[in-house]
Write an enzyme that holds these catalytic residues in place. Structure first.
Site, mmCIF file in Angstrom:
data_model
loop_
_atom_site.group_PDB
_atom_site.id
_atom_site.type_symbol
_atom_site.label_atom_id
_atom_site.label_comp_id
_atom_site.label_asym_id
_atom_site.label_seq_id
_atom_site.Cartn_x
_atom_site.Cartn_y
_atom_site.Cartn_z
ATOM 1 N N SER A 1 -9.469 1.201 2.904
ATOM 2 C CA SER A 1 -9.032 2.026 2.370
ATOM 3 C C SER A 1 -8.280 1.152 2.025
ATOM 4 O O SER A 1 -7.487 2.049 0.429
ATOM 5 C CB SER A 1 -8.477 3.188 3.343
ATOM 6 O OG SER A 1 -7.825 2.906 3.665
ATOM 7 N N SER B 1 -9.192 -1.035 7.055
ATOM 8 C CA SER B 1 -9.489 -0.768 5.807
ATOM 9 C C SER B 1 -8.350 -2.714 4.991
ATOM 10 O O SER B 1 -7.889 -2.100 4.191
ATOM 11 C CB SER B 1 -8.166 0.196 6.323
ATOM 12 O OG SER B 1 -8.812 1.088 6.114
ATOM 13 N N LYS C 1 1.017 -0.840 -0.200
ATOM 14 C CA LYS C 1 -0.400 0.502 -0.433
ATOM 15 C C LYS C 1 0.381 1.507 -0.209
ATOM 16 O O LYS C 1 1.944 1.561 0.630
ATOM 17 C CB LYS C 1 -0.938 -0.293 1.344
ATOM 18 C CG LYS C 1 -1.607 0.750 1.185
ATOM 19 C CD LYS C 1 -2.504 0.531 2.651
ATOM 20 C CE LYS C 1 -3.862 1.732 2.445
ATOM 21 N NZ LYS C 1 -4.602 1.371 3.965
#
Lengths: 488, 93
Positions: free
Chosen positions: A154, A178, A79
């Site tokens: 996310s 997330s 990420k």
């Protein structure tokens, strides 16, 4: 044979037997990214040259007859809120566009030490604030199952990359769901470890008392293998837990006989899609069939988790994001004096959701409101943790939905409060710091994946993996693949 | 209900320059969000210890040894503006 569809443990066998090389495996993934990621948009940055260099080094080790670890030569994504030295790390924000950290996150070092192959940096909601990946300042990521749906967030880029076979596995971060919610929306496994089990050093902070890094993977065995590599005490993270971290693959026994599993009623019923609830109950029934003891139970403070979380997380964020002032790194907007420079930089650098949370957090911490909002939320947080403490005195594991629904449609997520309510199943475990795993378990009537969540007490990751593995080995509902006919 | 004046004050505390449309939008949205937080006030939390952190945390001590550190040019590598080995900002006074 489509090698991009294989898991870490399957690919490791092929690498060791020299049936494929790490370079071939990496090229296959880079080719897929080139062909498909213009559509999926899982990656912000692709590190193709670095990936091929790393792959060549692994092949050299294999040729020299050296033994390699299970993650060696396996291509993965991280990420874009995890610092990678000399590689753009943007948090999907204009504020950090072009930012190249001077150091790498501990988890990145750990994976590099295992000779993992970094394919690139995955898209996300800006500063990890959101649950659709539509808050990325650069572009939205599509759900590989249905291009009209969001991948969740996310860590939406991390989830979509794995689901679309654009990476074998990925790392995400989970502050209020997330990792787990996008894993659920994309039909893969996602685990939020116990708070403190994985070093947060080099994870760009959102809410420091809630953030945890964890794996998104194609199956439960891979999840255990990644966890083996990334857990551990780190002196560079002052909240890192000193613990005797086990070999997580030892938990993969397939046996759940006699395990006590609670089905908390507050996670079912009103607000939960009936198809999602039905799959949670089906998974519980399957575990019962396999010899576990399943009982309904109650966590009465669950409904207060959403309001408590949306005070605590923004409060911490408002403080953490104070560092983006245009002075030392990131965007600077020129202005006549320094205060205007701060205010204009933050106006242009942050997107709407980030500003909303900074405002909410600043309000909750401001003089006159601190006791009524922030302090009250911290007390409720303790009550939520006590709920879990009581439940885990009786049960080894809890089973619940990961999210109230399957993947949301894109472009229809303008109401912040409605989205916050979508986090109800995941945020209580962040507030309590306990581990939680999302396992795919069948599809809904629109052929979109449903996620079942397993929760355990602190450091009970082996129990979660044990239960998830038993379900995986005894059903066909956990290994789901998007329709390949859609070009994926 | 959060007034525009409160939003302006909070924006100032947050070092955020907001335009009129944003002020109006955040006044409405923050009011809605904070309304849902009101439910917390019904809970009796007398005697409950605020939980800022889930782990039992102790202060971490270490020897005062010099470790690895960044060179000046590394520290300044991402600076929007620099001068004489320092971060440069607009005039303060």
């Amino acid at each position: 044979m489509t090698i991009s569809r294989l898991t870490i443990h399957e690919l490791h066998e092929l690498l060791v037997k020299k049936e494929i090389s790490a370079v071939e495996l990496t090229r296959e993934h880079l080719d897929r990214i080139q062909k498909l990621d213009g559509d999926v948009k899982a990656y912000i940055t692709v590190t193709d040259q670095l990936a091929l260099e790393q792959a060549k080094a692994v092949d050299a080790k294999i040729s020299a007859g050296e033994s390699i670890g299970t993650l060696a030569g396996i291509p993965m994504a991280v990420k874009d809120n995890l610092c990678t030295k000399g590689i753009n790390t943007t948090c999907a924000s204009k504020m950090l566009d072009g930012f190249q950290p001077q150091y790498s996150a501990t988890v990145v070092h750990k994976l590099q030490a295992e000779n993992a192959i970094l394919l690139g940096k995955a898209n996300m909601d800006e500063f990890a604030m959101g649950s659709t990946t539509e808050n990325s300042a650069f572009f939205a990521t599509k759900n590989p199952w249905n291009a009209d749906c969001v991948p969740g967030g996310s860590s939406g880029g991390s989830a979509a990359a794995v689901a679309a076979d654009l990476a074998v596995y990925s790392l995400g971060s989970d502050t209020g769901g997330s990792i787990r919610q996008p894993a659920s929306f994309c039909g893969i496994v996602g685990l939020k470890p116990t708070y403190g089990a994985v070093s947060r050093f080099g994870l760009i902070a959102f809410a420091s008392s809630l953030d945890q890094i964890g794996p998104l993977a194609k199956d439960v065995t891979d999840t255990a293998l990644i966890l083996n590599a990334i857990t551990g005490y780190d002196k560079q993270d002052s909240t890192s837990a000193k613990y005797d971290y086990p070999d997580y693959t030892k938990a993969l026994t397939g046996d759940v006989k006699g395990l006590r599993i609670g089905l908390p009623k507050e996670y079912l019923g009103e607000g939960i899609d009936p198809e999602v609830e039905a799959q949670v109950r089906a998974a519980a029934a399957k575990l019962e069939e396999l010899g576990a003891v399943v009982e309904e139970c109650s966590l009465p403070y669950t409904r207060y988790a959403m309001p408590a979380y949306y005070l605590i997380a923004p409060a911490e964020a408002s403080s953490n994001l104070g560092r983006y002032d245009g002075v030392r790194y990131g965007l600077r907007v020129q202005a006549k004096d320094v205060v205007d420079m701060f205010c204009d930089t933050r106006k242009q650098g942050f997107g709407a959701e980030v500003k909303r949370r900074i405002m909410l957090g600043t309000y909750a911490l401001s003089s006159g409101y601190y006791d009524a909002y922030y302090l009250k939320a911290l007390k409720v947080r303790n009550l939520i943790k006590q709920d879990y403490d009581q439940a885990f005195a009786k049960y080894d594991c809890l089973i619940a939905p990961t999210a109230p629904t399957t993947a949301l449609h894109k472009g229809q997520n303008q109401d912040p409060l409605a989205l916050y309510k979508g986090d109800i199943c995941t945020i209580p475990s962040n507030l309590a710091g306990i581990p939680a795993l999302s396992l795919p378990y069948g599809l809904d009537k629109n052929q979109m994946p449903i996620g079942v969540q397993l929760l355990g007490k602190a450091f009970a990751e082996p129990t979660l993996l044990q239960v998830a593995y038993a379900l995986e080995q005894n059903t066909t509902l956990t290994r789901l693949k998007p329709n390949q006919g859609k070009g994926l | 209900m959060i007034s525009k004046e409160v939003v302006e004050k909070v924006a100032k505390l947050s070092r955020l320059n907001l335009d009129e449309a944003e002020i109006a939008l955040y006044a409405e949205q923050l009011s809605q969000i904070l309304d849902t937080m009101e439910g917390l006030q019904q809970i009796d939390t007398d005697g409950v210890v605020p939980l800022a952190h889930v782990l039992p945390i102790e202060n971490v001590f270490r020897e005062d040894d010099v470790g690895q550190c960044f060179r000046q040019e590394e520290v300044l590598a991402n600076a929007p503006e620099q001068s004489d080995g320092m971060f440069q900002v607009p005039k303060i006074v």
